[in-house]
Design an enzyme around this catalytic site. Sequence first.
Site, PDB file in Angstrom:
ATOM      1  CB  CYS A 168      29.842 -43.170  90.745  1.00  0.00           C
ATOM      2  SG  CYS A 168      31.123 -44.428  90.802  1.00  0.00           S
TER       3      CYS A 168
ATOM      4  CG  HIS B 128      27.280 -43.797  87.381  1.00  0.00           C
ATOM      5  ND1 HIS B 128      28.531 -43.654  86.803  1.00  0.00           N
ATOM      6  CD2 HIS B 128      27.425 -44.698  88.393  1.00  0.00           C
ATOM      7  CE1 HIS B 128      29.385 -44.432  87.448  1.00  0.00           C
ATOM      8  NE2 HIS B 128      28.747 -45.076  88.415  1.00  0.00           N
TER       9      HIS B 128
ATOM     10  CG  ASN C 153      31.598 -47.391  87.830  1.00  0.00           C
ATOM     11  OD1 ASN C 153      31.801 -46.220  87.542  1.00  0.00           O
ATOM     12  ND2 ASN C 153      30.988 -47.765  88.942  1.00  0.00           N
TER      13      ASN C 153
HETATM   14  C1  LIG Z   1      29.156 -56.623  92.326  1.00  0.00           C
HETATM   15  C2  LIG Z   1      27.940 -57.288  91.724  1.00  0.00           C
HETATM   16  C3  LIG Z   1      28.093 -57.295  90.208  1.00  0.00           C
HETATM   17  C4  LIG Z   1      27.856 -58.704  92.217  1.00  0.00           C
HETATM   18  O1  LIG Z   1      26.736 -59.345  91.641  1.00  0.00           O
HETATM   19  P1  LIG Z   1      25.808 -60.285  92.510  1.00  0.00           P
HETATM   20  O2  LIG Z   1      24.803 -60.885  91.621  1.00  0.00           O
HETATM   21  O3  LIG Z   1      25.345 -59.463  93.667  1.00  0.00           O
HETATM   22  O4  LIG Z   1      26.836 -61.388  92.909  1.00  0.00           O
HETATM   23  P2  LIG Z   1      27.129 -61.905  94.393  1.00  0.00           P
HETATM   24  O5  LIG Z   1      27.773 -60.827  95.159  1.00  0.00           O
HETATM   25  O6  LIG Z   1      25.847 -62.518  94.887  1.00  0.00           O
HETATM   26  O7  LIG Z   1      28.185 -63.007  94.140  1.00  0.00           O
HETATM   27  C5  LIG Z   1      27.790 -64.196  93.599  1.00  0.00           C
HETATM   28  C6  LIG Z   1      28.977 -65.092  93.550  1.00  0.00           C
HETATM   29  O8  LIG Z   1      29.878 -64.637  92.534  1.00  0.00           O
HETATM   30  C7  LIG Z   1      31.195 -64.587  93.069  1.00  0.00           C
HETATM   31  N1  LIG Z   1      31.943 -63.538  92.389  1.00  0.00           N
HETATM   32  C8  LIG Z   1      32.136 -62.261  92.804  1.00  0.00           C
HETATM   33  N2  LIG Z   1      32.882 -61.631  91.885  1.00  0.00           N
HETATM   34  C9  LIG Z   1      33.148 -62.503  90.906  1.00  0.00           C
HETATM   35  C10 LIG Z   1      33.863 -62.423  89.697  1.00  0.00           C
HETATM   36  N3  LIG Z   1      34.465 -61.283  89.282  1.00  0.00           N
HETATM   37  N4  LIG Z   1      33.930 -63.492  88.906  1.00  0.00           N
HETATM   38  C11 LIG Z   1      33.345 -64.647  89.269  1.00  0.00           C
HETATM   39  N5  LIG Z   1      32.646 -64.799  90.411  1.00  0.00           N
HETATM   40  C12 LIG Z   1      32.550 -63.722  91.212  1.00  0.00           C
HETATM   41  C13 LIG Z   1      31.009 -64.309  94.539  1.00  0.00           C
HETATM   42  O9  LIG Z   1      32.156 -64.725  95.240  1.00  0.00           O
HETATM   43  C14 LIG Z   1      29.800 -65.160  94.850  1.00  0.00           C
HETATM   44  O10 LIG Z   1      30.223 -66.487  94.982  1.00  0.00           O
HETATM   45  P3  LIG Z   1      29.590 -67.434  96.128  1.00  0.00           P
HETATM   46  O11 LIG Z   1      28.125 -67.479  95.827  1.00  0.00           O
HETATM   47  O12 LIG Z   1      30.298 -68.722  95.909  1.00  0.00           O
HETATM   48  O13 LIG Z   1      29.905 -66.737  97.405  1.00  0.00           O
HETATM   49  C15 LIG Z   1      26.632 -56.520  92.124  1.00  0.00           C
HETATM   50  O14 LIG Z   1      26.362 -56.702  93.483  1.00  0.00           O
HETATM   51  C16 LIG Z   1      26.709 -55.068  91.819  1.00  0.00           C
HETATM   52  O15 LIG Z   1      26.789 -54.667  90.676  1.00  0.00           O
HETATM   53  N6  LIG Z   1      26.630 -54.187  92.840  1.00  0.00           N
HETATM   54  C17 LIG Z   1      26.740 -52.761  92.637  1.00  0.00           C
HETATM   55  C18 LIG Z   1      28.191 -52.385  92.516  1.00  0.00           C
HETATM   56  C19 LIG Z   1      28.395 -51.031  91.915  1.00  0.00           C
HETATM   57  O16 LIG Z   1      27.749 -50.653  90.964  1.00  0.00           O
HETATM   58  N7  LIG Z   1      29.352 -50.268  92.458  1.00  0.00           N
HETATM   59  C20 LIG Z   1      29.693 -48.980  91.995  1.00  0.00           C
HETATM   60  C21 LIG Z   1      28.696 -47.982  92.419  1.00  0.00           C
HETATM   61  S1  LIG Z   1      28.968 -46.434  91.680  1.00  0.00           S
END
Ligand SMILES: CC(C)(COP(=O)(O)OP(=O)(O)OC[C@H]1O[C@@H](n2cnc3c(N)ncnc32)[C@H](O)[C@@H]1OP(=O)(O)O)[C@@H](O)C(=O)NCCC(=O)NCCS
Length: 333
Positions: A116, A257, A287
């Site tokens: 990325c 980004h 993304n």
């Molecule tokens: C992925 C991301 C959006 C998740 O958000 P978060 O607030 O950390 O959410 P969590 O991981 O705590 O998950 C919360 C809950 O949502 C659920 N969940 C995950 N994906 C889901 C989706 N697409 N839809 C609904 N629920 C979802 C999880 O299973 C979890 O459930 P649980 O509490 O019952 O276990 C976040 O961590 C993120 O943006 N990380 C960076 C990723 C990124 O940018 N990657 C590319 C880098 S270049």
Amino acid sequence: MPKIYGAEVVGLGKSLPSKCLTNQDLEKMIDTNDEWIQSRTGIKQRYIMGEGEALSDLCVNAAKQALEQAKLDVDDIDLIICGTFSADYRLPSLAALVQDKLGAKNTGAFDINAACTGFIYTLVTGAQFIRSGTSKNVLVIGADCCSSQIDWEDRSTCVLFGDGASALVLRRNEDPNVGVQSSYFGSDGGGKESLWIEAGGSLMPITKEVLQEKKHRVSMTGKDVFKFAINALTTSAKIVLKQEGLEASDIKLLVPHQANSRIINGAAKRLDFNKEQIYINIDRYGNTVAASVGLALRDSYDEGLMKSGDKILIIGFGAGLSWGGTVINWSID
Ligand SMILES: CC(C)(COP(=O)(O)OP(=O)(O)OC[C@H]1O[C@@H](n2cnc3c(N)ncnc32)[C@H](O)[C@@H]1OP(=O)(O)O)[C@@H](O)C(=O)NCCC(=O)NCCS
């Protein structure tokens, strides 16, 4: 002292696949919902490749737009660099395919994989070829086909990514203060497992077991990446601003980004940028990995948000782990 030239940005282009996949479409495919995706990431829709579409074709479309704006002929290009992790083939490079499809006869071509952060690494590399006097006109492309690399049953990753290509033409300018200025790159391979594709390389070739365990698909620890990302963006911006002797208030537009609007806003807050200075278009594309910063530059330019004389700060982060940034002294209206 050898002469240093300016690497002026003279053309921008973008291309997206034909198929738009909204959050509502995803609701029908996996256990997710529009509210979760929008509130956690800011994404409303993304574009994905359909049958018969090739990433190299998107690159060529984006490149033609950028060349048209630059008023350059394809034979004026003496270097093509593509940032990508998902080229049409494992071998040869995406840049070689783009060279062939464009019919560019006077150019070298190679790929850079900085995930990325790919657009920034590629742009800065292209700029070095111009600033040193090696190249006159460089075609910089950021492109990825994430839809072919993700696990469509893993809701924690598949909702985040989209496909696309962006292109930018750099032209040699006698004035070194025009165009891409100083830059900063960071890398920490120790964090590789937080966002990676374990199989398909030389260490773990594709086998029946690999396919069953889906180790050939993107795997991510979202929370770790989230924490890393805000720090990486903040560090990149601070270092580049310091190198250039600039404050946040000197920057017309911060073009980061586009991975997650919460990550962007979190970093911008730490850096004292106000809302009007930050460009976000993740709602439209998700993304798009190496394409994202180039798509954001093209869209913000089309929206009239930058003009000649403005300072544009671009920053990014991604798998590797990798991060970095640079300042562009903008010169096109
Ligand atoms: C992925 C991301 C959006 C998740 O958000 P978060 O607030 O950390 O959410 P969590 O991981 O705590 O998950 C919360 C809950 O949502 C659920 N969940 C995950 N994906 C889901 C989706 N697409 N839809 C609904 N629920 C979802 C999880 O299973 C979890 O459930 P649980 O509490 O019952 O276990 C976040 O961590 C993120 O943006 N990380 C960076 C990723 C990124 O940018 N990657 C590319 C880098 S270049």
